[in-house]
Motif scaffolding. Structure first.
Motif, PDB file in Angstrom:
ATOM      1  N   GLU A 404       3.945  84.422  39.809  1.00 52.17           N
ATOM      2  CA  GLU A 404       4.223  85.215  38.566  1.00 52.17           C
ATOM      3  C   GLU A 404       3.327  86.123  38.021  1.00 52.17           C
ATOM      4  O   GLU A 404       3.327  87.447  37.802  1.00 52.17           O
ATOM      5  N   SER A 405       1.892  85.805  38.190  1.00 50.85           N
ATOM      6  CA  SER A 405       0.779  86.498  37.886  1.00 50.85           C
ATOM      7  C   SER A 405       0.684  87.739  38.683  1.00 50.85           C
ATOM      8  O   SER A 405       0.437  88.966  38.353  1.00 50.85           O
ATOM      9  N   GLN A 406       0.721  87.312  40.201  1.00 48.78           N
ATOM     10  CA  GLN A 406       0.740  88.514  40.958  1.00 48.78           C
ATOM     11  C   GLN A 406       1.738  89.428  40.963  1.00 48.78           C
ATOM     12  O   GLN A 406       1.708  90.750  41.116  1.00 48.78           O
ATOM     13  N   ALA A 407       3.011  89.053  40.237  1.00 41.14           N
ATOM     14  CA  ALA A 407       4.355  89.994  40.605  1.00 41.14           C
ATOM     15  C   ALA A 407       3.989  91.124  39.436  1.00 41.14           C
ATOM     16  O   ALA A 407       4.246  92.207  39.707  1.00 41.14           O
ATOM     17  N   LYS A 408       3.425  90.722  38.335  1.00 40.38           N
ATOM     18  CA  LYS A 408       3.340  91.661  37.226  1.00 40.38           C
ATOM     19  C   LYS A 408       2.164  92.642  37.722  1.00 40.38           C
ATOM     20  O   LYS A 408       2.353  94.028  37.603  1.00 40.38           O
ATOM     21  N   ASN A 409       1.031  92.199  38.204  1.00 42.97           N
ATOM     22  CA  ASN A 409      -0.004  93.153  38.779  1.00 42.97           C
ATOM     23  C   ASN A 409       0.873  94.007  39.900  1.00 42.97           C
ATOM     24  O   ASN A 409       0.302  95.261  39.752  1.00 42.97           O
ATOM     25  N   ALA A 448       8.306  88.817  32.815  1.00 40.52           N
ATOM     26  CA  ALA A 448       8.432  87.814  32.103  1.00 40.52           C
ATOM     27  C   ALA A 448       7.535  87.559  30.786  1.00 40.52           C
ATOM     28  O   ALA A 448       8.022  86.611  29.874  1.00 40.52           O
ATOM     29  N   ASP A 449       6.439  88.010  30.649  1.00 46.05           N
ATOM     30  CA  ASP A 449       5.674  87.992  29.544  1.00 46.05           C
ATOM     31  C   ASP A 449       6.355  88.667  28.496  1.00 46.05           C
ATOM     32  O   ASP A 449       6.393  88.177  27.149  1.00 46.05           O
ATOM     33  N   PRO A 662      12.594  83.948  35.216  1.00 44.19           N
ATOM     34  CA  PRO A 662      14.065  84.044  35.763  1.00 44.19           C
ATOM     35  C   PRO A 662      14.560  83.093  36.652  1.00 44.19           C
ATOM     36  O   PRO A 662      13.650  82.705  37.623  1.00 44.19           O
ATOM     37  N   ILE A 663      15.688  82.538  36.912  1.00 44.38           N
ATOM     38  CA  ILE A 663      16.013  81.787  37.914  1.00 44.38           C
ATOM     39  C   ILE A 663      16.641  82.662  39.133  1.00 44.38           C
ATOM     40  O   ILE A 663      17.016  83.794  38.936  1.00 44.38           O
ATOM     41  N   THR A 664      16.010  82.446  40.289  1.00 44.49           N
ATOM     42  CA  THR A 664      16.095  83.165  41.603  1.00 44.49           C
ATOM     43  C   THR A 664      16.355  82.186  42.677  1.00 44.49           C
ATOM     44  O   THR A 664      15.598  80.958  42.643  1.00 44.49           O
ATOM     45  N   PRO A 665      16.910  82.782  43.712  1.00 42.80           N
ATOM     46  CA  PRO A 665      17.150  81.835  44.850  1.00 42.80           C
ATOM     47  C   PRO A 665      15.761  81.177  45.315  1.00 42.80           C
ATOM     48  O   PRO A 665      15.631  80.277  45.935  1.00 42.80           O
TER      49      PRO A 665
END
Length: 947
Positions: A404-409, A448-449, A662-665
């Motif tokens: 999650e942290s890396q996704a925003k970056n 998400a934030d 979020p819900i994801t597969p």
């Protein structure tokens, strides 16, 4: 050089006014001439009827010509009927029938003559009346008026002659005697000398009349008979004339009437020719003036435009000189242009240098971004490897938090990279193989934030049928999706809803490509144009307009476009479709066969439940569905119990997993492929501090929670000491507050047990002392880390928290008001809406007031303390300035922490940026509203999920 606009345009305007005047005059001339021509045609028919009737009278009943004459009369009447809409033809038909009956009845000969005379008078009167209407028309020219005046005089005389005949006829019928003087007067009147009005007419008309009178035997006979009869009557010695003389007088006047009728024909034929010529002339002149007027109007428009362009050029030159600091204001336009050209060349040279430096900067930033992106990609690869090797839920949890942290970056890096590429005009696709499930999950997670800050209901679904690696520019897809999500979130108010669907569409183009549809929908009501205008979307908010346009530019690289639909009172829907090349099947989606027993607690949101159940079904998992804790089958052992939200009474459920939005597969799959750890309940930490309170008294608990109102912290409460060790094993807390007055409990002993284990050693334990506590502050400090006395003192609480929570000020709410109230004020547009929302709020431990109008709303705020105030921006007399003044006054006067909620589709920035003002969607349902009120009033309903 100042251009005098009026000097140039005045002659053109005057010419146009002259044209308008002449168009008006000649339009009337055309109308009058047309009307007179139509009148003359009708009058000719009327006189033809008179002639035809006279012919019927003078023709013997047995004559073969009589029938033809009668048919002519009927034909004239029919033509009048066709040219008129009035009842004139009916009048003529009835009179003609009466006259013919009189002719047939020879016994009524005298009465028949009177009937004919009356008929003549009526027709002549009708003709004469037409001329009277034209005499008063001031727009008729002098020649036309001369004709009409002459004809009117003649028809007046004909009417008078027929009236005299009518009088004579009555005298003959009644055998009355007629005075000699009256007969002489009639003869004087009928001398025809009165018609010297002809001098008003033109020479040609006078010549025609004179020629007719000189050559006409009837005229000479009438003159001779009139003179003879005049002499005979004059010589009579008696005062009365004889019956023979009276009959001769009647016959002579009938002949005069017929003669004058012929004279009028000559004048009317001349008038007809005159009007026809005048009509043609006026029509030609009218066309000429209309042409001149049109030409003048075009000239006026073009001249005005040229003047305006010249003025704009001069103003632009002056403005440019002012901006370029060219002080000589007396320059001619040519000199000004030369000076501006010189300044432009200098600026252009500066721009070239700036462009060179910008390109150097962009190249450097691109290289730095590439290095950072490679490092980020390496981290993501490491995370992907860790995910494959993760065995427990704890490990999956840690990996998810890293991702999650890396996704925003990653999303931010892709955004910077795309903006730099767009600025340097190097925007192009860089295709490579990528995992769509991982990529879409990262994009959804990148916001998400922002979702958490606005407490948005985030509903997501990624189709598991997208099970092949794809070939395209993954960085630009992340840029498009993440920034479109940011725009949709930006439009959302607090507690709004945002749904995302990423589905595979059926395509018949080729088996080598996959069509993926992206649909993002919020419940904002901001109007957005469907098509960009001037490369920017038509929207008031420049931020959203800019990013939507940039997104659309990127989509064009994929030969796609952004489609936006705005549905009033529903929200905005953003959608686009990508056609991407297929690669190999995703490895971790092959041969899925999970033999796990799974339960799922449904959320209050139906769309969330549908997406979760569909995703589990796609993995061939049939989960047991529960709506509340009471339905849970405790005899069945579940490998996983999935839930969106966790409440205190769920803490004892084994293998409980909270799936964070979020819900994801990918996220669900990571849990399905792992096993429970020793800590068999799974929580996701938020960034806020977690406070655990052990308190058995519900009233005291509410007071404690009230004391924390100035801090952004999560409070979990338990009622018995047995839960303390159990819950702290499953969840990390920053501080534990423990009541020291628990009945029949040795709190010192419980504290020692807690501090003896590894969790307690690292968790601050604070004693809550009261007047009924059996231990002193000194005794408490032997075991507890610190103590605080009840009821809480705000400063003392702040001291405790700041001692054990780093950077406490970051969790402090911007609020210096310390009183709260559970009173709620509600003002909706209608009483029905008030009742609907009142039903949602009344079940809570609060007192509800409803306002009937804006004045009633203000009176409530002046007289009552309110904790929450709800108002709809569509109510009558809604004025945000007045409302904020009322709220501020109430907060200061009562020292109350009043919060204002506005039901609106507008962004909060349209109302106020004050921290106590929030905007809610007008379409919010009762359940969510109730949850918001509970949260704001800090009401803890036992056995219910926390909103």
């Amino acid at each position: 050089m100042k251009i005098n606009k009026s000097t140039i345009l005045l002659p053109i305007v005057l010419a146009m006014l002259i044209c308008v005047y002449n168009i008006y005059i000649h339009s009337h001339n055309i109308y009058n001439s047309s009307q007179i021509l139509n009148t003359l045609k009708e009058q000719e028919l009327l006189k033809n009827i008179i002639r035809s009737i006279i012919a019927e009278i003078t023709t013997a009943p047995t004559s073969p010509n009589l029938k033809q004459i009668q048919e002519n009369t009927d034909e004239y009447i029919k033509k009048i009927n066709e040219s008129n809409t009035d009842n004139k033809s009916i009048f003529l038909s009835s009179h003609v029938k009466k006259l013919r009956d009189t002719i047939i009845d020879n016994t009524q000969e005298s009465n028949g003559v009177s009937t004919f005379i009356t008929f003549y008078i009526d027709i002549i009167n009708s003709i004469n009346q037409n001329y009277i209407t034209y005499i008063d028309n001031e727009l008729l020219n002098i020649n036309t008026k001369a004709y009409i005046l002459g004809l009117k005089v003649m028809y007046d005389d004909m009417i008078e002659i027929n009236k005299n005949r009518e009088y004579i006829q009555k005298a003959i019928i009644n055998k009355e005697r007629v005075y000699k003087d009256n007969a002489l007067k009639w003869l004087d009147f009928d001398t025809l000398d009165k018609h010297n009005i002809l001098f008003l007419l033109n020479n040609e008309t006078q010549e025609r009349v004179n020629e007719y009178t000189q050559n006409a035997n009837d005229y000479k006979k009438i003159i001779n008979k009139s003179q003879k009869l005049h002499n005979a009557i004059h010589k009579l010695e008696t005062e009365w004339i004889t019956e023979d003389e009276l009959s001769s007088l009647s016959i002579m006047q009938r002949e005069k009437f017929i003669f004058m009728l012929e004279i009028s024909n000559i004048l009317e034929s001349e008038l007809f020719i005159h009007c026809k010529e005048a009509l043609s002339k006026s029509q030609l002149i009218l066309v000429i003036y209309i042409f001149i007027f049109t030409l003048s109007a075009i000239t006026l428009f073009k001249t005005s435009r040229i003047i305006k362009i010249n003025q704009n050029i001069i103003e632009a030159l002056n403005k440019a000189k002012e901006q370029l600091n060219i002080k000589n204001q007396k320059d001619t336009p040519v000199k000004s242009i030369i000076r501006i050209k010189q300044a432009y060349d200098a600026l252009n040279e500066t721009l070239k240098n700036a462009t060179i430096y910008k390109n150097i900067k962009n190249d450097y930033l691109s290289k730095v971004l590439k290095v950072i992106e490679n490092e980020n990609e390496e981290r993501l690869q490491n995370i992907a490897y860790l995910r494959k090797t993760a065995l427990t839920y704890e490990q999956v949890r840690a990996i998810n938090m890293l991702q999650e942290s890396q996704a925003k970056n990653l999303a931010n890096l892709k955004t910077l990279e795309s903006v730099l590429a767009l600025e340097s005009k190097k925007l192009q696709l860089n295709e490579k193989v990528f995992d769509p499930q991982e990529l879409f999950s990262k994009a959804l997670q990148s916001v998400a934030d922002d979702i958490t800050k606005k407490e948005i209901n985030y509903i997501t679904y990624i189709d598991t049928k997208i099970n092949k690696n794809l070939i395209s520019d993954s960085s630009k897809i992340v840029f498009i999706l993440s920034n479109l999500l940011n725009c949709a979130i930006y439009q959302c108010n607090q507690y709004s809803k945002l749904s995302v669907e990423i589905k595979q569409k059926i395509t018949f183009l080729s088996a080598d490509v996959t069509s993926i549809e992206f649909i993002i929908q919020n419940d904002a009501d901001t109007e957005i144009a469907h098509e960009p205008k001037n490369e920017l979307f038509n929207i008031k908010d420049e931020y959203v307009s800019f990013w939507l346009s940039i997104i659309d530019i990127h989509l064009k690289l994929f030969k796609s476009n952004l489609v936006i639909q705005t549905i009033k009172n529903v929200g905005n829907m953003f959608s686009f479709e990508l056609l991407l090349k297929n690669g190999d099947k995703i490895e971790y989606l092959k041969d899925l066969n999970f033999k796990k027993s799974i339960a799922f607690f449904e959320d209050i949101n139906k769309d969330y439940n549908k997406n979760m159940i569909q995703t589990l079904s796609d993995f061939n998992i049939k989960a047991d569905i529960y709506t509340n804790l009471n339905q849970l089958n405790t005899s069945k052992s579940y490998d996983m119990v999935l839930t969106r939200r966790i409440s205190e009474n769920m803490l004892n459920i084994p293998n409980l997993i909270q799936i964070k939005d979020p819900i994801t597969p990918v996220k669900i799959l990571s849990y399905l492929q792992s096993t429970p750890s020793n800590n068999d309940t799974m929580f996701l930490n938020s960034s806020r501090p977690h406070i655990l309170v052990l308190e058995d008294n519900s009233i005291n608990l509410q007071i404690i929670k009230h004391a924390f109102e100035d801090y952004n912290v999560d409070i979990v409460s338990i009622y018995e000491y047995r839960s303390l060790l159990e819950i702290t094993k499953k969840r990390k807390f920053d501080i534990v507050l423990m009541d020291t007055a628990l009945p029949n409990i040795d709190t010192i002993q419980i504290a020692k047990q807690f501090k003896a284990n590894d969790i307690g050693k690292h968790t601050p334990l604070i004693a809550m002392l009261s007047n009924t506590s059996e231990i002193s502050a000194k005794d408490a400090l032997v075991v507890f880390d610190d103590y605080i006395k009840k009821p809480y003192n705000k400063l003392e609480l702040k001291r405790i928290l700041s001692s054990f929570i780093p950077n406490l000020q970051t969790y402090l709410k911007e609020n210096d008001i310390h009183i709260r109230s559970k009173n709620i004020l509600l003002y909706h547009k209608t009483s029905l809406e008030n009742k609907i929302f009142a039903d949602a709020i009344n079940e809570l431990d609060s007192h509800l007031y409803t306002a009937q109008d804006i004045n009633d709303f203000s009176r409530h705020l002046d007289n009552t303390i309110f904790g929450l105030v709800f108002i709809d921006d569509s109510v009558k007399d809604f004025n945000i300035r007045r409302i904020l003044e009322n709220i501020e006054k109430s907060r200061v006067m009562f020292g109350v922490n009043t919060k204002l909620f506005i039901f609106s589709n507008k962004p909060q920035s349209d109302f106020s940026i004050k921290h106590y003002v929030k905007v809610l969607s007008p379409n919010i349902n009762k359940t969510i509203l109730s949850s918001i009120v509970k949260q704001e009033l800090q009401i803890n309903n036992k056995n219910k999920l926390d909103s």
